[in-house]
Design an enzyme around this catalytic site. Structure first.
Site, short mmCIF file in Angstrom:
data_model
loop_
_atom_site.label_atom_id
_atom_site.label_comp_id
_atom_site.label_asym_id
_atom_site.label_seq_id
_atom_site.Cartn_x
_atom_site.Cartn_y
_atom_site.Cartn_z
CB SER A 1 54.17 1.91 64.08
OG SER A 1 54.24 1.39 62.77
CE LYS B 1 53.18 -5.79 67.16
NZ LYS B 1 53.50 -5.08 65.88
CD GLU C 1 48.56 -12.18 70.55
OE1 GLU C 1 48.48 -12.55 71.73
OE2 GLU C 1 48.69 -10.99 70.22
C1 PLP Z 1 52.66 -4.91 64.87
C2 PLP Z 1 52.95 -3.66 64.14
C3 PLP Z 1 51.93 -2.85 63.62
C4 PLP Z 1 50.48 -3.24 63.67
O1 PLP Z 1 49.93 -3.40 64.93
P1 PLP Z 1 48.95 -2.33 65.58
O2 PLP Z 1 48.43 -3.02 66.77
O3 PLP Z 1 47.89 -2.01 64.56
O4 PLP Z 1 49.76 -1.14 65.90
C5 PLP Z 1 52.27 -1.66 63.02
N1 PLP Z 1 53.56 -1.28 62.89
C6 PLP Z 1 54.57 -2.04 63.35
C7 PLP Z 1 55.96 -1.56 63.17
C8 PLP Z 1 54.30 -3.24 63.99
O5 PLP Z 1 55.32 -3.99 64.44
#
Ligand code: PLP
Length: 402
Positions: free
Chosen positions: A383, A84, A106
């Site tokens: 992610s 993020k 948000e």
């Molecule tokens: C917020 C988040 C997501 C989901 O958000 P996307 O916009 O779909 O990437 C996925 N993995 C992690 C670790 C997150 O913090």
């Protein structure tokens, strides 16, 4: 393609009062982002503050078991623990170039709120974060982090008191404060130009993965997998590959890379609300965009649910809806229990604690291994890291926690 649209999806379904700041943002993207000064400043922030580039890590134990090489793109190693921050640093920097002095955002699970608060503090901007009352309660540690980083957290008591309502409040706040404030939207969704802005800022994930794949194993991967909530980490990973695949389709380069997005299926029981808007939703309008949404037969938005709070969004970015329609990307549904099994496997086999969101992508690979190319190269976008999920893990996997 019509400006701001991905096929039939996207657009700007917003009140008239939101058009001036959206147009101002679009103009700022055009005038500042391609410039060498902006690009260099962002590159330095991403490198020396956030920790890019992130490694492509081989999983030796799982690879031996699976019969192909499993690689992880390590967004979990970034500052604040997930991809993020790629987006929030980019938007905070753009806000400064636009002469804004504050950010509004948000947040649902709180991860985007923390990443925005950190970027705002770093760049000297004030920060206001809207968060559903329900989420404020469920995600207390992240509320504390945001406040430590200097953000004002505003609980939202309307509607379902969750992410969907926090977005509506943040948009309303932005209308009132647009002169001084930029809306730092958290995923590749919402009204144009946000889906494009967030995609472009997250594309560094896919660009690095392409470069690292060529360096480490001398070619592109066979398969690339990422989890889809709103869709920002997945679009950032996929988009550069989609462009290469289009070239491959035109006969300019080698074979195509198979791209798989995983949506959260919740418990998978009938009557359980999942977060799988692409697979189980229908087209509709939410948060300024035409996209795939979880809704009942009267068009009421259904509450989404998944073991991973970060995937709980009843919609999905419009470009994913388009890629599903064109077949550029496949989208699968992964239920809670399979994500938890993959979570456990990664902890014990590789010494990495993944975010439960990312575990959904890994689960697809583990559960579909028999159909993946033996001796091939498979990349999962990790992610984020799983420290934030300890409470849920203690509850769902007590045997793992001793
Ligand atoms: C917020 C988040 C997501 C989901 O958000 P996307 O916009 O779909 O990437 C996925 N993995 C992690 C670790 C997150 O913090």
């Amino acid at each position: 393609m019509k400006k701001g649209y991905f096929g039939q999806f996207g657009g700007q379904y917003v009140p008239e009062l939101l058009m001036p700041p959206l147009l101002e943002l679009e103009e700022a993207m055009r005038s500042f982002m391609p410039g060498e000064e902006f690009k260099k400043e962002l590159r330095v922030l991403l490198h020396s503050y956030a920790g890019r580039e992130t490694p492509l890590t081989l999983c030796p134990a799982l690879s031996a078991r699976l019969g192909f090489n499993l690689w992880l793109k390590r967004e979990d190693l970034l500052h604040t623990g997930a991809h993020k921050v790629n987006n929030t640093l980019g938007q905070a920097l753009l806000a400064k170039y636009m002469g804004k002095t504050a950010l509004v955002a948000e947040t649902g699970a709180g991860q985007h709120g923390v990443a925005t608060a950190a970027a705002a503090a770093r760049l000297g901007l004030a920060c206001t974060v809207f968060m559903g009352e329900e989420d404020v309660e469920r995600q207390a540690p992240n509320v504390q982090r945001m406040r430590l980083l200097g953000a004002r957290v505003c609980p939202v008591g309307s509607g379902s008191k969750t992410l969907k309502d926090a977005i509506n409040e943040a948009l309303r706040f932005w209308i009132a404060e647009q002169r001084t404030t930029h809306y730092c939207f958290g995923t590749a969704a919402g009204p144009h130009p946000f889906p494009t802005l967030v995609r472009d800022l997250q594309s560094v994930i896919g660009q690095e993965t392409i470069r690292q794949s060529r360096e480490i194993f001398g070619r592109l991967p066979d398969v690339v997998v990422a989890c889809v909530g709103g869709g920002s980490n997945a679009i950032g990973m996929f988009y550069p590959f989609v462009l290469l695949n289009e070239d491959a389709g035109a006969g300019k380069t080698g074979g195509k890379v198979r791209l798989v997005g995983t949506e959260a299926g919740g418990t998978g029981e009938p009557g359980c609300y999942s977060s799988a808007s692409l697979n189980l939703g229908a087209p509709g309008v939410l948060h300024g965009q035409h996209t795939m949404l979880l809704q009942d037969k009267d068009g009421q938005i259904l509450p989404s649910h998944s073991v991973s709070a970060g995937l709980d969004y009843p919609g999905v970015g419009p470009e994913h809806a388009y890629f599903k329609q064109t077949g550029a990307v496949e989208y699968a549904v992964v239920v809670d229990s399979r994500a938890l099994a993959a979570f456990a496997a990664l902890c014990r086999s590789e010494g990495i604690i993944p975010a439960l969101e990312s575990a959904h992508a890994l689960a697809w690979v583990l559960d579909n291994a028999a159909s993946l190319p033996r001796g091939g190269q498979v990349v999962v976008n990790l992610s984020g890291r799983g420290d934030k999920d300890m409470d849920i893990i203690r509850k769902c996997l007590p045997e793992l926690c001793g």
